[in-house]
Design a protein around this motif. Structure first.
Motif, PDB file in Angstrom:
ATOM      1  N   LEU A  13      -2.234   4.824   1.795  1.00  0.00           N
ATOM      2  CA  LEU A  13      -0.943   4.786   1.113  1.00  0.00           C
ATOM      3  C   LEU A  13      -0.590   3.359   0.695  1.00  0.00           C
ATOM      4  N   ILE A  14      -0.840   2.405   1.580  1.00  0.00           N
ATOM      5  CA  ILE A  14      -0.548   1.005   1.248  1.00  0.00           C
ATOM      6  C   ILE A  14      -1.406   0.550   0.083  1.00  0.00           C
ATOM      7  N   ARG A  15      -2.672   0.901   0.099  1.00  0.00           N
ATOM      8  CA  ARG A  15      -3.554   0.493  -1.007  1.00  0.00           C
ATOM      9  C   ARG A  15      -3.119   1.155  -2.318  1.00  0.00           C
ATOM     10  N   TYR A  16      -2.633   2.390  -2.255  1.00  0.00           N
ATOM     11  CA  TYR A  16      -2.155   3.058  -3.462  1.00  0.00           C
ATOM     12  C   TYR A  16      -0.923   2.354  -4.016  1.00  0.00           C
ATOM     13  N   ILE A  17       0.040   2.049  -3.159  1.00  0.00           N
ATOM     14  CA  ILE A  17       1.275   1.414  -3.623  1.00  0.00           C
ATOM     15  C   ILE A  17       0.992   0.033  -4.193  1.00  0.00           C
ATOM     16  N   ILE A  18       0.046  -0.678  -3.609  1.00  0.00           N
ATOM     17  CA  ILE A  18      -0.260  -2.031  -4.078  1.00  0.00           C
ATOM     18  C   ILE A  18      -1.125  -2.011  -5.333  1.00  0.00           C
TER      19      ILE A  18
END
Length: 681
Positions: free
Chosen positions: A354-359
């Protein structure tokens, strides 16, 4: 036509679509009703005709117009997906008020016959049929697709592969996003099996599509972390992923640096161990064009791979929050999101994705940036507070700052750096501990993540922050450096990372150092940096900067390099304690209270707050990022005052203790100190 008996009269009622397992209150989408209507029309058209007559009728109707052709294809595709393999009957639910009947169409054809009809009527190379399949696969309710429909879908895809239908690779590419990470429910596990068996049965066809090969490898590697308790499935996933990597490594290189992040997590799984060693020690054995791991790390990961681990339903919910909700009212939606997707121990691996997607994928428009919609860094800070495991917290920090380690303005985008910059800068006033933790993480990882590239990594981190300042993400990092709650060792870390942006930090006062009872022993984990098992550093042009002081918090282990991977793999897990980020969130946000965070079910007997997945199970514990530490319980006030990593309130706590212990306590000073401590929350 379907009819229903109600009050002695016959009233026509269209049957309910049977693609999804819907509740009576759920409403099917219009395209599903269209498929059902076309299927009924096709059944009426074919009733009472021989095979020869039916073929002539279908040929004639398909040639009338594209609209007629589309209706026939819709009906046939629906028949393939819903007709049982033995071809007995199709049962379609109809609903009218409180009356429920079943409309049963007696069929003399099975799915093979429907496929033969599809070959006869298709006039566009199966393009329309494939578009109907994409509607099904991109549906937000795909998790509710009936099991028999899923099986028929993969059977149809295999048959379309045999006739070399154009666009099947895109259908499979869409399907990979619907295989959910962090989900070990029966339906998702069966979908994983269907995907693996389809890829194995059509391996030669799969190998001809580079993007599909790379996507399949990334998907299988991330899923292998979740299936430690399903050994047969994990073995099949690992075998297929390793085979694709060894035979099509050049195509897999397009994944970029997140391929290294994925392989780093699964390197301790036996099937991946030899491959990981070859990448580190013998890169030419995988591909003549592969120069080494640095080549992968210098390649930014395309957004399509980062988005692959997020389903369409998750993406829609995330985008609704990040594009519509103000920062003052997003918390409830975030809570719902966490309860829906992140409430089980197995779902912890999804935090990093999720963090990699948002970034890396969601980059807000200028209109959103100028509005009061919740910023990405605020959402990420809210998401991080739900992390309970120190292993997951360490992986989350790496996901947050991964692009910093190899940043290049020519190939990377500042939007991948912006959330990390802002979460450091905006937290310094209220959550100084979090800012200090992230700075310590960057300072240590700059030297320990890949020791032979340490000068280049420090240069990339420096370049990332300098680019953020020049482009106006923040005006300067001096407010962080000069903040009264930032300790001297953190300032030294800032100077170590950004010598061009901050002045040298003063050395701690000698009088303060003399108050220590004894010199602390050198941290055992810090000694790993001097280990002869690590590769010697290579010569890289970079400015010489002073070495940072060893942080007071527990240090992460270095990345598993060739000579040290066995040591890292054997690192004990029983002594793992909360890292600074996890500790800060649990102490500052009170996440251990039931009212402040959703309750995450844990296995019986698990009392340490860490996932029960063991190293033998191949748990997604990134041993290269988490160090062993003593338990944090039973820490006295004196120990807390000596350990600057625990100074949540800066000098306020010291002032409070001194005021209370004074011979003549200053009531006003005590009140001010208490107010400052309360204001921190």
């Amino acid at each position: 036509m379907a009819e229903i008996q109600s009050g002695g009269t016959h009233s026509p009622l269209p049957p309910q679509p049977q693609l999804f397992q819907l509740e009576p209150i759920d409403v099917a989408e219009p395209w599903q009703h269209e498929l059902v209507e076309c299927f009924i029309s096709f059944s009426t058209l074919s009733a009472g005709k021989s095979q020869t007559e039916l073929h002539e009728t279908l040929q004639q109707k398909a040639s009338e117009s594209m609209h007629s052709h589309g209706e026939l294809v819709n009906g046939v595709v629906y028949g393939i997906l819903t007709v049982p393999a033995e071809g007995n009957t199709v049962r379609l639910d109809s609903n009218a008020g409180c009356v429920l009947t079943l409309w049963t169409a007696q069929l003399t054809t099975d799915r093979v016959s429907y496929l033969r009809h599809l070959n006869i009527i298709s006039r566009d190379g199966f393009a329309h049929a494939i578009s109907r399949l994409k509607l099904l696969e991109t549906a937000h309710r795909f998790a509710w697709v009936r099991p028999e429909v899923r099986s028929q879908l993969f059977w149809l895809l295999s048959e379309l592969v045999k006739v070399s239908a154009h666009g099947v690779d895109q259908v499979v590419l869409v399907l990979t996003r619907q295989v959910r990470s962090g989900d070990v429910t029966q339906g998702n596990v069966k979908l994983c099996w269907l995907m693996v068996r389809f890829a194995q049965a059509n391996y030669a066809w799969l190998s001809t599509f580079p993007v599909l090969v790379a996507t399949m490898v990334y998907m299988l590697g991330r899923l292998a972390l979740d299936h430690s308790r399903i050994p047969d499935l994990r073995a099949a996933e690992c075998e297929l992923a390793v085979q694709l990597l060894r035979e099509r490594f050049h195509e897999c290189c397009m994944i970029g640096r997140d391929l290294v992040r994925m392989l780093q997590d699964v390197a301790r799984i036996p099937e991946f161990h030899d491959l990981w060693q070859d990448i580190l020690q013998r890169p030419q054995s995988l591909s003549p064009l592969f120069a080494g791991i640095e080549q992968l790390l210098r390649t930014p990961t395309p957004p399509m791979f980062l988005a692959n681990r997020i389903t369409y339903e998750m993406e829609a919910r995330l985008r609704f929050i990040l594009e519509n909700l103000p920062a003052t009212s997003y918390s409830r939606n975030l809570m719902w999101f966490v309860q829906r997707y992140l409430s089980t121990p197995e779902s912890e691996s999804l935090f990093s994705d999720l963090i990699r997607y948002i970034i890396g994928v969601f980059h807000p428009s200028n209109a959103v940036l100028a509005s009061n919609v919740v910023p990405r860094y605020v959402f990420l800070g809210g998401l991080l507070r739900f992390i309970r495991s120190p292993v997951v917290a360490a992986n989350a920090k790496l996901a947050l700052f991964y692009d910093w380690l190899f940043y290049d303005p020519k190939s990377d985008t500042i939007m991948n750096i912006e959330p990390g910059v802002l979460i450091i800068a905006q937290s310094v006033d209220k959550y100084t501990f979090m800012t200090a933790s992230f700075i310590e993480f960057l300072a240590y990882e700059s030297d320990a993540y890949l020791p032979e590239l340490a000068p280049a990594i420090r240069g990339s981190i420096r370049l990332a922050m300098q680019d953020a300042v020049e482009k106006g993400v923040i005006p300067s990092i001096m407010p962080i450096y000069e903040h009264p709650r930032i300790e001297v060792d953190i300032r030294q870390n800032l100077y170590h990372l950004f010598p061009q942006l901050v002045p040298p930090a003063p050395e701690p006062a000698q009088s303060e150092a003399s108050t220590d009872d004894a010199e602390p022993a050198k941290d055992d984990d810090a000694m790993l940096l001097d280990s002869t098992d690590m590769l010697p550093p290579v010569a890289v042009d970079s400015e010489t900067t002073p070495e940072p002081p060893k942080p007071a918090v527990e240090l992460p282990l270095p990345i598993a390099m060739p000579q040290s991977i066995q040591t890292v793999s054997a690192a004990p897990k029983t002594s793992i304690a909360l890292d600074p980020v996890s500790r800060m969130f649990q102490e500052e946000f009170g996440i251990v209270d039931a009212d402040s965070a959703p309750e995450v079910p844990t296995d019986a007997g698990n009392t340490n707050g860490v996932s029960n997945m063991t190293e033998e199970d191949g748990a997604p514990e990134d041993a290269a990022l988490v160090a062993s530490a003593e338990p944090l319980s039973d820490i006295s006030v004196e120990q807390a005052l000596e350990d600057t990593s625990l100074w949540l309130f800066g000098s306020t706590l010291q002032t409070f203790v001194d005021s209370v212990a004074a011979a003549e306590p200053d009531v006003k000073q005590i009140g001010r100190s208490v107010k400052e401590i309360v204001d921190m929350f």
